[in-house]
Design a protein around this motif. Structure first.
Motif, PDB file in Angstrom:
ATOM      1  N   THR A 182     163.472 -17.987  46.368  1.00  0.00           N
ATOM      2  CA  THR A 182     163.187 -16.596  46.670  1.00  0.00           C
ATOM      3  C   THR A 182     162.590 -15.956  45.428  1.00  0.00           C
ATOM      4  N   GLY A 183     162.030 -14.770  45.579  1.00  0.00           N
ATOM      5  CA  GLY A 183     161.440 -14.097  44.424  1.00  0.00           C
ATOM      6  C   GLY A 183     160.786 -12.795  44.822  1.00  0.00           C
ATOM      7  N   CYS A 184     160.122 -12.173  43.853  1.00  0.00           N
ATOM      8  CA  CYS A 184     159.436 -10.916  44.111  1.00  0.00           C
ATOM      9  C   CYS A 184     158.136 -10.851  43.326  1.00  0.00           C
ATOM     10  N   THR A 185     157.266  -9.988  43.799  1.00  0.00           N
ATOM     11  CA  THR A 185     155.945  -9.772  43.208  1.00  0.00           C
ATOM     12  C   THR A 185     155.716  -8.269  43.129  1.00  0.00           C
ATOM     13  N   GLY A 197     163.305  -7.969  39.488  1.00  0.00           N
ATOM     14  CA  GLY A 197     162.253  -6.959  39.568  1.00  0.00           C
ATOM     15  C   GLY A 197     161.748  -6.561  38.195  1.00  0.00           C
ATOM     16  N   TYR A 198     162.679  -6.418  37.245  1.00  0.00           N
ATOM     17  CA  TYR A 198     162.310  -6.085  35.867  1.00  0.00           C
ATOM     18  C   TYR A 198     161.426  -7.181  35.272  1.00  0.00           C
ATOM     19  N   ASN A 199     161.821  -8.424  35.470  1.00  0.00           N
ATOM     20  CA  ASN A 199     161.059  -9.537  34.903  1.00  0.00           C
ATOM     21  C   ASN A 199     159.670  -9.648  35.532  1.00  0.00           C
ATOM     22  N   ALA A 200     159.581  -9.366  36.826  1.00  0.00           N
ATOM     23  CA  ALA A 200     158.272  -9.395  37.489  1.00  0.00           C
ATOM     24  C   ALA A 200     157.361  -8.325  36.903  1.00  0.00           C
ATOM     25  N   ALA A 201     157.909  -7.122  36.723  1.00  0.00           N
ATOM     26  CA  ALA A 201     157.112  -6.030  36.151  1.00  0.00           C
ATOM     27  C   ALA A 201     156.710  -6.342  34.715  1.00  0.00           C
ATOM     28  N   LYS A 202     157.631  -6.887  33.946  1.00  0.00           N
ATOM     29  CA  LYS A 202     157.345  -7.206  32.547  1.00  0.00           C
ATOM     30  C   LYS A 202     156.253  -8.263  32.422  1.00  0.00           C
ATOM     31  N   LYS A 241     147.678  -4.355  37.701  1.00  0.00           N
ATOM     32  CA  LYS A 241     148.298  -5.545  37.135  1.00  0.00           C
ATOM     33  C   LYS A 241     149.240  -6.154  38.163  1.00  0.00           C
ATOM     34  N   LEU A 242     149.389  -7.473  38.109  1.00  0.00           N
ATOM     35  CA  LEU A 242     150.235  -8.167  39.069  1.00  0.00           C
ATOM     36  C   LEU A 242     151.198  -9.078  38.328  1.00  0.00           C
ATOM     37  N   GLY A 243     152.472  -9.046  38.739  1.00  0.00           N
ATOM     38  CA  GLY A 243     153.485  -9.889  38.111  1.00  0.00           C
ATOM     39  C   GLY A 243     154.410 -10.507  39.135  1.00  0.00           C
ATOM     40  N   HIS A 244     155.040 -11.624  38.775  1.00  0.00           N
ATOM     41  CA  HIS A 244     155.908 -12.356  39.687  1.00  0.00           C
ATOM     42  C   HIS A 244     157.172 -12.808  38.964  1.00  0.00           C
TER      43      HIS A 244
END
Length: 321
Positions: A24-27, A125-130, A13-16
């Protein structure tokens, strides 16, 4: 554009998550069942997390998440949020008293674009994973690619906006896919089309310049690190059955995709890093998986340029044509 996505690999699964104002952001790539993982770091300015775990002789065999983040070394904080989310889902390595999610990661330097005081953190990071999905199709200026750029020898005023690119390949039952956060010092080529697609752009004369020609003309005391800091980071995912040593070899071979598409690459001011995740469903020849990994990385690099838009004062490939 080349077809396919990292989530074409079943079990991935992939999230951003990103800040569109700070740029800026994370994946994050998640594998609930755990994926055998390897890594190969070729750039000389890496920012990484838990990569020692991936040495073949070390204990941990599988990871549950791979973080790709902006924010330079600050962005490694986002891994704590990924761990928090996975712990809430009861996902991790069982150590008796609890389950410990294994999350490895790497960062790009994007502080020169947008607001350098805002970086990916635990919440991002939490929001990307969620948000992670088995049907993710996002590319361009999203997640870890929000502040990415390329061709930086003359600074931001000549750079080209980049972002995230994805691609996948299938050969029989074997599947190999990649996601790349393209944030390179050098010029970018669509290798299969033998075409230059991003280089320092002279807006006045509306033409690409050559990084290598510019570099050659610089005086001996020129320090590119003062003009730009970079790093391209990627994940190759496959359904092949691989050991950690095998995954490290695939990641090593996949760097050929960087070499085909980024000139120059693996410099002192790049932290180029490739992770390999294997879900262990199909028998496959390691060298063939690695060769496909290089091919799909090269395609993902091209897609990162093709799918990005002008942002933060940086012009995109689509706006220089």
């Amino acid at each position: 554009m080349y077809g396919g996505y990292l989530s074409d690999i079943s079990g991935i699964k992939l999230g951003h998550c990103n800040d569109s104002n700070a740029l800026t952001g994370c994946t994050v790539a998640l594998c609930q069942e755990g994926a055998t993982c390897g890594v190969d770091v070729r750039g000389s300015a890496p920012g990484t997390r838990e990569t020692d775990l991936l040495k073949a002789e070390n204990l941990v065999e599988k990871v549950h998440g791979v973080l790709l983040s902006g924010g330079s070394a600050y962005g490694l904080d986002a891994a704590a949020g990924v761990m928090k989310y996975l712990e809430e889902q009861d996902i991790g390595m069982d150590v008796g008293v609890c389950k410990v999610p294994i999350v490895v990661g790497a960062v790009i330097f994007d502080l020169a674009v947008g607001d350098p005081k805002v970086r990916p953190d635990l919440q991002m990071g939490y929001n990307a994973a969620k948000s992670a999905s088995a049907t993710d199709r996002f590319q361009g200026c999203i997640g870890a690619g929000t502040g990415a750029s390329v061709a930086k020898i003359l600074g931001n005023e000549f750079s080209i906006k980049s972002g995230i690119g994805q691609a996948s390949i299938k050969s029989g039952d074997l599947e190999v896919a990649a996601i790349t956060v393209l944030n390179a010092f050098g010029d970018i080529y669509d290798h299969e089309e033998s075409k230059l697609i991003a280089a320092p752009y002279d807006r006045k004369n509306r033409k690409f310049l050559s990084t290598m020609e510019l570099y050659e003309a610089k005086t001996k005391d020129y320090n590119a690190f003062n003009r730009s800091t970079n790093t391209t980071i990627s994940i190759v995912a496959t359904n092949a059955r691989l050991t950690k040593a095998n995954c490290n070899k695939v990641a090593q071979m996949a760097h050929d995709g960087y070499g085909r598409s980024i000139i120059p690459v693996h410099t002192m001011f790049d932290g180029d890093t490739i992770f390999t995740m294997a879900t262990n469903k199909v028998d496959a020849d390691i060298s063939f998986v690695g060769a496909l990994g290089a091919k799909v990385i090269s395609r993902a690099i091209a897609n990162a340029i093709y799918s990005s838009q002008s942002l933060g004062g940086l012009i995109s490939h689509n706006d220089v044509q």
